[in-house]
Enzyme design. Structure first.
Site, short mmCIF file in Angstrom:
data_model
loop_
_atom_site.label_atom_id
_atom_site.label_comp_id
_atom_site.label_asym_id
_atom_site.label_seq_id
_atom_site.Cartn_x
_atom_site.Cartn_y
_atom_site.Cartn_z
N GLU A 71 0.66 -1.09 -0.22
CA GLU A 71 -0.02 -0.17 0.10
C GLU A 71 0.53 0.90 -0.36
O GLU A 71 0.74 1.64 -0.88
CB GLU A 71 -0.80 0.08 1.58
CG GLU A 71 -1.60 1.59 1.13
CD GLU A 71 -2.82 1.31 2.24
OE1 GLU A 71 -3.09 0.12 3.09
OE2 GLU A 71 -3.90 2.15 2.11
N ASP A 87 -0.65 -5.17 2.85
CA ASP A 87 -1.23 -3.78 3.96
C ASP A 87 -0.60 -4.01 5.00
O ASP A 87 -0.93 -4.69 6.24
CB ASP A 87 -2.87 -4.41 3.91
CG ASP A 87 -3.67 -2.65 4.33
OD1 ASP A 87 -4.54 -2.24 3.95
OD2 ASP A 87 -2.95 -2.18 5.06
N ILE A 89 -0.86 -1.86 7.52
CA ILE A 89 -2.05 -1.45 8.82
C ILE A 89 -3.56 -1.29 7.65
O ILE A 89 -3.64 -0.21 6.84
CB ILE A 89 -2.10 0.12 9.49
CG1 ILE A 89 -0.99 -0.45 9.79
CG2 ILE A 89 -3.69 -0.51 10.36
CD1 ILE A 89 -0.27 1.13 11.38
N ASP A 90 -4.11 -2.11 7.98
CA ASP A 90 -5.37 -2.54 7.02
C ASP A 90 -6.63 -1.99 8.29
O ASP A 90 -6.76 -2.39 8.83
CB ASP A 90 -5.69 -3.40 6.86
CG ASP A 90 -7.47 -3.51 5.17
OD1 ASP A 90 -7.03 -3.00 4.69
OD2 ASP A 90 -8.13 -4.22 6.45
N THR A 92 -6.57 1.94 8.89
CA THR A 92 -6.14 2.99 9.22
C THR A 92 -6.64 4.16 9.43
O THR A 92 -6.13 4.61 11.07
CB THR A 92 -4.88 4.22 8.07
OG1 THR A 92 -3.60 2.69 7.22
CG2 THR A 92 -3.83 4.78 9.04
N ASP A 215 -5.37 -5.41 0.16
CA ASP A 215 -6.51 -4.59 1.13
C ASP A 215 -7.39 -6.36 0.68
O ASP A 215 -7.77 -6.85 2.11
CB ASP A 215 -7.87 -4.16 0.89
CG ASP A 215 -7.53 -2.26 0.55
OD1 ASP A 215 -8.39 -1.84 -0.28
OD2 ASP A 215 -6.55 -1.49 1.77
C1 LIP Z 1 -9.07 0.45 4.36
C2 LIP Z 1 -10.24 -0.69 3.56
C3 LIP Z 1 -11.54 -0.37 3.73
C4 LIP Z 1 -11.36 0.86 2.44
C5 LIP Z 1 -10.46 1.58 2.41
C6 LIP Z 1 -9.39 1.60 2.37
P1 LIP Z 1 -6.47 1.02 5.08
O1 LIP Z 1 -7.59 0.08 3.79
O2 LIP Z 1 -9.73 -1.88 4.23
O3 LIP Z 1 -12.15 -1.32 3.62
O4 LIP Z 1 -13.23 0.88 2.43
O5 LIP Z 1 -10.73 2.27 1.29
O6 LIP Z 1 -8.91 0.95 1.40
O7 LIP Z 1 -6.33 1.83 3.31
O8 LIP Z 1 -7.32 1.10 6.03
O9 LIP Z 1 -5.11 0.24 4.37
#
Ligand code: LIP
Length: 269
Positions: A71, A87, A89-90, A92, A215
């Site tokens: 990412e 990712d 931190i998925d 964030t 993601d």
């Molecule tokens: C997020 C995803 C979420 C999506 C956001 C973003 P991040 O990932 O987990 O489902 O709707 O647009 O992509 O940016 O926190 O790694």
């Protein structure tokens, strides 16, 4: 040389230690990092970057020829037959606001097919994992998706991509339809966790109209190895081919969800 599931689990836990060090459940009282903005609502912290730097260092030292889609750094060129999806931190946004819904997501694919996936939640200490054809686990215990077959008995989730229009409007139409057809439409804020919750039967379905490969790569394998049906929102099973969208659902619900999405899409024309 190819990684094992144990390799991915060790990487995810190592990154989890880094991320947990920066997390505070009381951000009003203590904030351990500054927040940068990649877009109006697309956040990144130094702990996203530290987590990713750790993962890249470990992976590139052991698998230097592999391609990596990640990412914060983007694409690291390499053998297209061996691809990592990271990712760091998925979720964030949740992390920044002190909401304990975020995870490290690590996927690995060979010849375009997901082979290994790990999603680690360092707050709950929940390590979701899967290997193609061998099953899915939570902390070593087997996972099985829900067997819910009636939309009105289902708990589903979605999220609104950082990209904004036109995806926001499209998803609002879907949200407004499913909110009347299901028990509720949750917004958890981590694609990887949503997919793992479908795998565990905590959610009956999850969709997003616009997402990124990093993601979903790990969580989609975990959900499918737990018996959920996983595709793009148009039913295409090749969910790791762009443009990326996702629909993961209990087997009996997947065709019902697809039909509603198709109807809404038709009415939106
Ligand atoms: C997020 C995803 C979420 C999506 C956001 C973003 P991040 O990932 O987990 O489902 O709707 O647009 O992509 O940016 O926190 O790694």
């Amino acid at each position: 040389m190819t990684p094992t599931l144990a390799d991915l689990e060790a990487l995810a836990r190592g990154a989890g230690e880094i991320v947990r060090a920066g997390y505070s459940p009381r951000p009003g009282y203590e904030q351990k990092f500054t927040v940068e903005y990649k877009g109006r609502i697309d956040l990144v912290t130094e702990f996203d970057k530290r987590s990713e730097a750790y993962l890249l260092k470990e992976i590139r030292s052991r698998f230097p020829s592999h391609r990596i889609e990640t990412e914060e750094t983007g694409l690291i060129h390499g053998d297209e037959g061996c691809v990592w999806y990271l990712d760091p931190i998925d979720g964030t946004t949740n992390y920044v606001h002190g909401l304990a819904h975020f995870a490290i997501s690590i996927g690995y694919a060979e010849e375009g097919k997901s082979k290994l996936g790990v999603v680690y939640d360092p707050v709950q200490d929940e390590c979701f994992s899967a290997e193609r054809g061998k099953g899915a686990w939570l902390n070593g215990y087997p996972l099985r998706a829900a067997n819910t077959s009636i939309l009105e008995r289902s708990l589903v989730s979605t999220a609104f991509a950082h990209d904004g229009p036109p995806y926001t409007e499209i998803n609002l139409k879907l949200f407004n339809r499913f909110i009347y057809l299901t028990q509720n439409v949750m917004q958890i804020g981590s694609a990887a966790q949503n997919l793992c919750y479908v795998a565990a039967g905590r959610l009956d379905a999850y969709w997003e109209v616009r997402i990124q490969s990093w993601d979903i790569a790990a969580g989609a394998l975990i959900a499918s190895e737990a018996g959920a049906i996983v595709s793009k929102i148009d039913g295409d099973c090749e969910y790791l081919h762009p443009p990326y969208s996702i629909l993961a659902a209990a087997p009996a619900l997947h065709p019902q969800m697809l039909e509603v999405i198709h109807q809404v899409g038709q009415s939106a024309r």
